[in-house]
Scaffold this motif. Sequence first.
Motif, short mmCIF file in Angstrom:
data_model
loop_
_atom_site.label_atom_id
_atom_site.label_comp_id
_atom_site.label_asym_id
_atom_site.label_seq_id
_atom_site.Cartn_x
_atom_site.Cartn_y
_atom_site.Cartn_z
N GLN A 93 -9.07 7.35 -2.95
CA GLN A 93 -8.06 8.19 -2.28
C GLN A 93 -8.40 8.35 -0.80
O GLN A 93 -9.57 8.53 -0.45
N PRO A 94 -7.37 8.34 0.04
CA PRO A 94 -7.65 8.66 1.45
C PRO A 94 -8.02 10.14 1.58
O PRO A 94 -7.70 10.95 0.71
N GLU A 95 -8.70 10.47 2.64
CA GLU A 95 -9.19 11.84 2.86
C GLU A 95 -8.06 12.87 2.77
O GLU A 95 -8.23 13.96 2.23
N SER A 96 -6.89 12.53 3.29
CA SER A 96 -5.77 13.49 3.32
C SER A 96 -5.21 13.78 1.92
O SER A 96 -4.62 14.84 1.70
N ALA A 97 -5.39 12.88 0.95
CA ALA A 97 -4.83 13.06 -0.40
C ALA A 97 -5.85 13.61 -1.40
O ALA A 97 -5.49 13.89 -2.54
N GLN A 98 -7.08 13.79 -0.98
CA GLN A 98 -8.11 14.20 -1.93
C GLN A 98 -7.92 15.61 -2.46
O GLN A 98 -8.17 15.88 -3.63
N ALA A 99 -7.45 16.55 -1.64
CA ALA A 99 -7.24 17.92 -2.10
C ALA A 99 -6.17 17.98 -3.18
O ALA A 99 -6.35 18.64 -4.22
N SER A 100 -5.06 17.29 -2.97
CA SER A 100 -3.99 17.29 -3.98
C SER A 100 -4.44 16.53 -5.24
O SER A 100 -4.09 16.91 -6.35
#
Length: 158
Positions: A93-100
Amino acid sequence: MTTRTRMNIYFDPELLKQVEMLALRRNVSKSAIVEAAVASFLSGDAADRLEAAMSRRLDRIGRQMDMLDEDLAVLGETVSLFVYFWLAATPPQPESAQASARAKGAERFEGFMQTLGKRLATGDRFLKELSRDMPAFSTQDEPSRGASIDDILKNPSR
């Protein structure tokens, strides 16, 4: 006809209840139960019968252990293949999508745990269900069923 001699004996009330229940289950008299127990106690072959009973129980336990060992092997193999396939097929996962992705993972894990709890509470077991649902097939039938797990693992893009 055999003559019988009457004898009055005293029992602990709990033991007497057990004798009465056994007599009812076997549909015999309490005297017959007590007579058989005394004869068994006084006979010389009591140790042989005890050994035979223990042997039967140990054999049954051994068969149960073998079945558990086989179930555990299937379970271990299943989990290892799933993890291998999941790791091979899941893109990073890219860093921006890891939280979701973490939030969605926590939601899925909660659903998994609830389903697991329900199955354990009802007594359903996956391996028993699988053996009921899967038709017996021979090794001759296997190639016509499509890709095997090994084929999928070698080429996940199928």
